[in-house]
Design a protein around this motif. Sequence first.
Motif: not given
Length: 763
Positions: A310-311, A331-332, A335-338
Amino acid sequence: MIKLLNEGAFLLNGDKIYPDDAESLKKLQSQLGNKNISREMAKKNTIAYPILQEHNHSGDSKNLKIKFDAMAAHDMTYMGVLQTARASGVTKFPIPFVLTSCHNSLCAVGGTINEDDHVFALSAAKKYGGIYVPPNISVIHQFMKEKIAASGKMILGADSHTRGGALGAISIGEGAGELVKQLLCKTYDIAYPKIIGVYLTGKPENGIGPQDIALAIIGAVFKNGFVKNKIMEFVGPGIKNLSVDFRNGIDIMTTESACLSTIWKTDNRVKEYFEIHGREGDYKELNPGNIAYYDGLIYLDLSKIKSMIAMPFHPSNVYTIDEVNQNLYDVLDKVEKDAVKLIDSGSTKFTLKDKVRNNKLYVQQGSVAGCAGGTYENICAVASILDGHHLGNGNFSLSIYPASQPIYLSLIRNGTAAKIIAAGALFKTAFCGSCIGVADIPANNTLTIRHVTRNFPNREGSKPGNGQIAATALMDARSIAATAINDGVLTSATDLDIDYNVPKYYFDRGIYDSRVYYGYGKVDENQKIIIGPNISDWPEMTELPDNLILKVASFIEDPVTSTDELIPSGDTSSYRSNPSKLAEFTLIRRDPEYVGRAKKIQNAEKARIIGNLPFTENNDLKDAFTRVTEIYKNINLKNTGFGSLIYAVKPGDGSAREYAASCQKVLGGYANIAKEYATKRYRSNLINWGMIPFTIEDDPKFRCNDFIFIPNIRKTLLKKCQKLDAYIVRDKIEKFTLNIHKLTDNEINIILSGCLINYNKKQ
């Protein structure tokens, strides 16, 4: 891998699934030779139905009033329970109530205040007849499994991960107010929940652990709300292929699916678990009836589950580890945008792509801990992988926390701990710290992988407001260990060829017998409650006024807002026994200006209550009040209260901690407005603190710092109206509709009284 049946399903003899349609029902009636078989009849044949009804005191099978067999709270929540109970007039604990000191075992801030609370709790256990577990002896849920949970029983806990389903106990996590009601011999009131079948088949492949199964389920059901506020009932032939430790590891994580609770079919493996722990009499075989009906069904083939991750920043942000490794930059980047959306990082930049070298993702830290990770078999699996390896002196570090001292002792005696320590990992005592951000706090811009329950923003302990940002990914202990021996390169445990060695477990009850205070039934009226200098009572709270003018003190448009964002866990929680100090941290990481806005309008209300003019520092409030009185001539300072509210799209995901609501109340909050509430427990917490859980159907036209006028709110609640007119007060007044989903009579009276404490005093 996982299939969802939305329309309901029948289960025949615990083995064969039939969809809910006329043809299936006809087949079942024919096979069983009974034309009276119906959906309603089959609903009563679930495992959950008789347990719920045996604990129901309403006389109405559809509207439950539950009395629990036992309760538990830890040192981040038991202070709230004890302070509210004392204020409500509790003189003894009518059922076993376990107080564990597993969350704030370190003196993270404030000198003596954590240990002062432990001393307070022990004195309360002696006075009222409780069970007190000292620091580092056991985490809350492990103790409840080892000593309290029993098949067919029900447990209430002041922690969202309260689970005992794999042992046959329906266990529910709620806020402190619901525990106080039980201490006052009142009931937990809830409509009969929907029951979702979880049909397990197959056998996990080598290297797959309980966190892998749990994350796969969470990824399939959280975002679509498939099990929200429902009970998950685990059935099917695959259960026999799982050890009890494995089942417990899945069960504890079901909280992250947003379900209400769980229950599993039990078998000889569960019986053996109770025998090992010296509690043979607490076992009961539980199975669904020959024909059971489920309101929905999750079909899960255990053999198809892969190593999962779970990222950041939620347990539902699920991928297979292979997917991450094959699509690293995509994927990374997501996550960075999140992170930009979720973390108020100021000028501090958070990145994961800098951890990629030669197209491999390097992780800096690992932890296996708490109720989810620190089980006996998980740690044995870690030892099997680490055996013969050394972690080296690079950036990657690994900490292991057995969930209880009995587990710790068994791992020491059989040599498992020695393998872990020899490999260079740290072997620590029972503690929830790495799950809540008061232990193993990573360095800035670090990615940490953990077998714990949550990976919400900043839950690992970083502080964006201070320029510190880190992130957590959730993984199973086996893949964490595989990553550890691969120099921190993200690695799936299924890539390894390991012969997992699980020595026989021996439970030594002497650890508990010598350190735990067992006071149930031993009330000592002469015992003095020992109160440290930080411990203070709840401030006085007034009844709900006839009308309200509320300032929108925070406006949050994130899809989901966790309780960790509403009131951070970690070091701030050390102030949990001082309501006013703790309230200063409300929304500090999400909306740092909220506290100032709320306190300003609260000062106006305080002035109004004592008869002073409330507008000295609030010209905007004065203008709003004037506009309202021009239209509503009967509005005056005696019948109209001032306060604050929070708008969030879907608040309350995560913890059962009541402080997410009580801190708003301490700052003068009267309500929340939401599209929906993430959990029942957060909505209950609002109600128990006298706050109104409004919902709104359309996107709101109001914004932060606007005023909302709500006329005749007391009359509206007493009439049980579920829709009401409210008004946005700007240069012009604009009407809109608020909803209040059905409240019980008790809930209405609690809100009218101002909070549960006031309501209890009246009783």
